[in-house]
Write a protein that holds these residues in place. Sequence first.
Motif, PDB file in Angstrom:
ATOM      1  N   HIS A  65      34.771  37.535  34.214  1.00 16.60           N
ATOM      2  CA  HIS A  65      35.405  36.654  33.229  1.00 16.60           C
ATOM      3  C   HIS A  65      34.388  36.002  32.296  1.00 16.60           C
ATOM      4  O   HIS A  65      34.629  34.902  31.784  1.00 16.60           O
ATOM      5  CB  HIS A  65      36.256  35.576  33.912  1.00 16.60           C
ATOM      6  N   PRO A 110      38.637  44.373  32.106  1.00 13.10           N
ATOM      7  CA  PRO A 110      37.178  44.255  32.146  1.00 13.10           C
ATOM      8  C   PRO A 110      36.470  45.603  32.062  1.00 13.10           C
ATOM      9  O   PRO A 110      37.020  46.643  32.412  1.00 13.10           O
ATOM     10  CB  PRO A 110      36.915  43.579  33.495  1.00 13.10           C
ATOM     11  N   ASP A 198      33.046  40.189  30.208  1.00 11.64           N
ATOM     12  CA  ASP A 198      33.980  40.312  31.330  1.00 11.64           C
ATOM     13  C   ASP A 198      33.730  41.660  32.001  1.00 11.64           C
ATOM     14  O   ASP A 198      34.205  42.701  31.544  1.00 11.64           O
ATOM     15  CB  ASP A 198      35.418  40.208  30.830  1.00 11.64           C
TER      16      ASP A 198
END
Length: 318
Positions: A65, A110, A198
């Motif tokens: 993240h 991601p 991410d």
Amino acid sequence: MSRLLLAAVLALGLSACSDDPDEVTPDSGTSTTDAGRDAGTDVDAGTDVDAGSDAGTDAGTSSSHGSGKLACSKTGTVSTDAGTLTYCVAQVGATEVKLIEPKQGIVPGPMRLAIYLHGDGAGVYTGSNPRSLYTHGGWTYGHNTLYVTALAPNKCAWWTVPERTDCSTEAPIEARDLEGKNAAELVSLIEALRKGWDIQDGPILFGGSSGGSIQLTASFLPRYGDRYPGVYALSCGGEKPWSGSMNWDASNAALRAGTKFWFTYGDQDYLLQEIQAAEQYLGGLQFPVNDKVIAGAAHCQFDQVGRVTEVWNEATAQ
């Protein structure tokens, strides 16, 4: 590694693992632009880093993240099989990197992380059209993967101590980075990348040639392999842990999960004994180990850079 064989490792950077001019694609207008920014110098790459402290950010999530990226000191372009791509030059602690972001919108969610460590001499990293960038960058760009090629802290050899900055002579056995300073630098780099993008929690796509492969197997893996699962594409290099064992419980299948090894080397490589000993050691610990032996090839006398991409492609297609 015997004194004779280890002393020969530096020679790979001065000869066998330097860029072969016949293999380098022509420079296609590669340019470098000063971005006028401090390239990530606020990232602490101290050797006492708590490796992997952010690797599992928030239990139950599958990625870091991260956001904000790394600051670029320069940018440039490189010709790849995916077209002309822009790369960023950044600094994390003592480690300079060149990176290419993946094409946006191919895969939601991601991205993967791929990190390549050069052989001694850093020939595939340097130059106006870096071979590692144009060889790997096109594949990672189209496979939702952030690509990072990393320059050793001493600018020439990942397996030797960072204090040894003169690589014009062969390195003695005493030059090995037994304290793991370079391994800790690699951890700091991984964490900085995870904070900037991410990135999936794992596995990381690791690649290395010669001295880069030795660093990954002999120093980084024994210290941090449990915290950073990885696919290891190892060309013309590899050794058993310098410490003599893993620093973590490799008998625990959960800690080994996601980590696999691909060794590629010539049957005439002067590091043959060390590479095969590493294969046997890792296989004995129940890691998946694959190899490809090039008949008649001496040290790095095959496309060791391109082979890394082949392994990454094979591993991620499974």
